[in-house]
Design a protein around this motif. Structure first.
Motif, short mmCIF file in Angstrom:
data_model
loop_
_atom_site.label_atom_id
_atom_site.label_comp_id
_atom_site.label_asym_id
_atom_site.label_seq_id
_atom_site.Cartn_x
_atom_site.Cartn_y
_atom_site.Cartn_z
N LYS A 2 -51.12 6.44 -0.53
CA LYS A 2 -50.16 6.97 -1.48
C LYS A 2 -48.74 6.77 -0.99
O LYS A 2 -48.44 6.85 0.20
CB LYS A 2 -50.42 8.47 -1.69
CG LYS A 2 -51.68 8.78 -2.45
CD LYS A 2 -52.00 10.26 -2.41
CE LYS A 2 -50.88 11.10 -2.99
NZ LYS A 2 -51.18 12.54 -2.98
N PRO A 68 -50.07 9.74 -11.36
CA PRO A 68 -50.22 10.63 -10.21
C PRO A 68 -49.68 10.09 -8.90
O PRO A 68 -49.47 10.85 -7.96
CB PRO A 68 -51.74 10.83 -10.13
CG PRO A 68 -52.32 9.62 -10.78
CD PRO A 68 -51.37 9.25 -11.88
N GLU A 69 -49.45 8.78 -8.80
CA GLU A 69 -48.99 8.20 -7.54
C GLU A 69 -47.49 8.33 -7.32
O GLU A 69 -46.99 8.02 -6.23
CB GLU A 69 -49.37 6.71 -7.45
CG GLU A 69 -50.86 6.43 -7.44
CD GLU A 69 -51.44 6.44 -8.85
OE1 GLU A 69 -50.64 6.40 -9.82
OE2 GLU A 69 -52.68 6.50 -8.97
N GLY A 70 -46.74 8.74 -8.35
CA GLY A 70 -45.29 8.78 -8.22
C GLY A 70 -44.67 9.95 -8.93
O GLY A 70 -45.35 10.74 -9.60
N THR A 71 -43.35 10.06 -8.80
CA THR A 71 -42.60 11.11 -9.46
C THR A 71 -42.32 10.72 -10.91
O THR A 71 -42.68 9.62 -11.36
CB THR A 71 -41.27 11.35 -8.73
OG1 THR A 71 -40.47 10.16 -8.84
CG2 THR A 71 -41.51 11.67 -7.26
N TYR A 205 -45.47 16.84 -7.47
CA TYR A 205 -46.86 16.46 -7.79
C TYR A 205 -47.42 15.36 -6.89
O TYR A 205 -48.53 15.53 -6.36
CB TYR A 205 -46.95 16.05 -9.26
CG TYR A 205 -48.37 15.88 -9.74
CD1 TYR A 205 -49.14 16.98 -10.10
CD2 TYR A 205 -48.94 14.61 -9.86
CE1 TYR A 205 -50.45 16.82 -10.54
CE2 TYR A 205 -50.24 14.44 -10.31
CZ TYR A 205 -50.99 15.55 -10.65
OH TYR A 205 -52.28 15.40 -11.09
N PRO A 206 -46.74 14.24 -6.68
CA PRO A 206 -47.33 13.21 -5.81
C PRO A 206 -47.42 13.62 -4.35
O PRO A 206 -48.16 12.98 -3.58
CB PRO A 206 -46.38 12.02 -5.99
CG PRO A 206 -45.09 12.62 -6.42
CD PRO A 206 -45.47 13.80 -7.26
N GLN A 211 -54.27 17.16 -5.87
CA GLN A 211 -53.58 17.22 -7.15
C GLN A 211 -54.42 17.87 -8.24
O GLN A 211 -53.86 18.39 -9.21
CB GLN A 211 -53.17 15.81 -7.56
CG GLN A 211 -52.13 15.19 -6.64
CD GLN A 211 -51.76 13.77 -7.06
OE1 GLN A 211 -52.44 13.14 -7.86
NE2 GLN A 211 -50.68 13.24 -6.48
#
Length: 367
Positions: A2, A68-71, A205-206, A211
């Motif tokens: 990630k 989900p991997e980033g802002t 979140y990331p 998560q």
């Protein structure tokens, strides 16, 4: 791997950051506002506002599950181009800076007015900014650990209010709905300001370890915030008469004046000193989020130069200009309007846009 895996935070840290940002000075101010807007039925407005906030926070999480991997900035850059991501990062940076400035000035004003009236505001701001830089410079994980520490060290505060039980009059709350639903519903928008902060999830979140627990974490944070507000509001409404509750500024502190302990002379002074840890969550996490936004715009990883500049600017500004309470109220109103747009409206609009975008792209691929 990630993109943000090296600075992960736990679920508890995630909850404490969101809870701390929201509850900071709402615990002091909200009872008086509700008494003015809705009388002793104001606690119902808090429940409604809390439920609406929980729904809005779930919209934020639903939005972040799309990427989900980033802002949120990575998401916008992916779907709309870098210009959209940078524009959003700039707006969020301004919002978090306003959030932090409002929290800092409120705290300086409170400490100067209640504890250290002869101390220059500049020195108070400097004393607050030095530990702020020490914490925020080390990244989100340290900010999360500090949020845990700040909340846990202040967990004794609600129990002190139990010493007022003998002076409470539950009949002050009766009858419920004495003036109907109109005052209650009209007071609900005013509660939104005191629930602001959950939009930090678009950045957090990331970084979250698990998560899948983000919806529960945000609901817990908002739920604890709502229960904290209900506790202090109902207590103030039962301690003060309906007329007194409308006239007394910062009733949460006023109530403490009735408490007498053999080992301390002024309980309210101890309360303010320890509650400063909670107050600090109104500017330390937002300052970190602001410099995260500015460094994202530049495509850099090192946030300390930006943080140093903002910390120095905040501290130095109080030497030349310290907003009055009326001016601080205007700043809070601006923050409230901005917060409703950014935290309650923007995520829903963005979620609808992505749904339409995906549907259109799917239709084009099929043709």
């Amino acid at each position: 791997m990630k993109k943000y895996a090296l600075n992960n935070i736990t679920l508890l840290q995630y909850i404490m950051i969101n809870f701390g940002m929201a509850v900071s000075f709402g615990f002091i101010e909200l009872p008086a506002l509700m008494a003015t807007e809705a009388g002793t039925d104001g606690w119902i407005s808090i429940v409604i506002g809390g439920l609406v906030t929980m729904l809005a926070s779930l919209v934020v999480i639903r939005l972040m599950k799309r990427f989900p991997e980033g802002t949120i900035f990575d998401m916008l850059a992916h779907y709309m181009g870098k210009w959209a991501g940078r524009a959003a990062a700039f707006l969020f940076a301004l919002y978090f800076l306003l959030y932090a400035y409002d929290g800092l000035i409120y705290t300086v004003r409170l400490i100067k007015g209640r504890l250290l009236p002869e101390t220059p505001a500049f020195l108070l701001a400097l004393m607050l900014m030095l530990p702020t830089y020490t914490i925020a410079r080390n990244g989100l994980r340290i900010v999360g650990r500090y949020a845990e520490f700040a909340v846990l060290i202040s967990i004794w505060i609600p129990f002190v209010y139990l010493y007022t039980v003998d002076n409470l009059h539950p009949l002050y709350l009766m009858p419920v709905l004495k003036e109907g639903w109109q005052p209650i519903l009209s007071a609900v928008p005013g509660t939104f300001f005191y629930f602001l902060g959950f939009v930090s999830s678009v950045i957090l979140y990331p970084f979250l370890n698990h998560q899948k627990h983000a919806p529960a974490g945000l609901l817990i944070a908002n739920g604890i915030t709502m229960l904290s507000y209900l506790f202090i509001t109902l207590l103030c409404f039962m301690f003060l008469s309906p007329d007194e509750a409308k006239l007394i500024h910062q009733p949460s502190i006023y109530v403490l004046k009735s408490i007498e302990l053999s080992f301390i002379e002024q309980v309210e002074g101890l309360f303010i000193a320890f509650y400063a840890f909670i107050f600090s969550l109104a500017w330390i996490p937002p300052l970190y989020f602001a410099v995260f936004c500015t460094t994202w715009i530049r495509g850099k990883q090192e946030h300390r130069p930006h943080l140093r500049g903002i910390v120095i600017l905040f501290a130095a500004s109080t030497y030349f200009y310290l907003p009055t309470y009326d001016e601080l109220e205007n700043i809070s109103q601006l923050l409230g309007a901005s917060g409703i747009a950014i935290e309650y409206v923007f995520p829903g609009c963005m979620l609808v846009f992505l749904w339409i975008y995906v549907r259109l792209r799917k239709g084009r691929n099929e043709t």
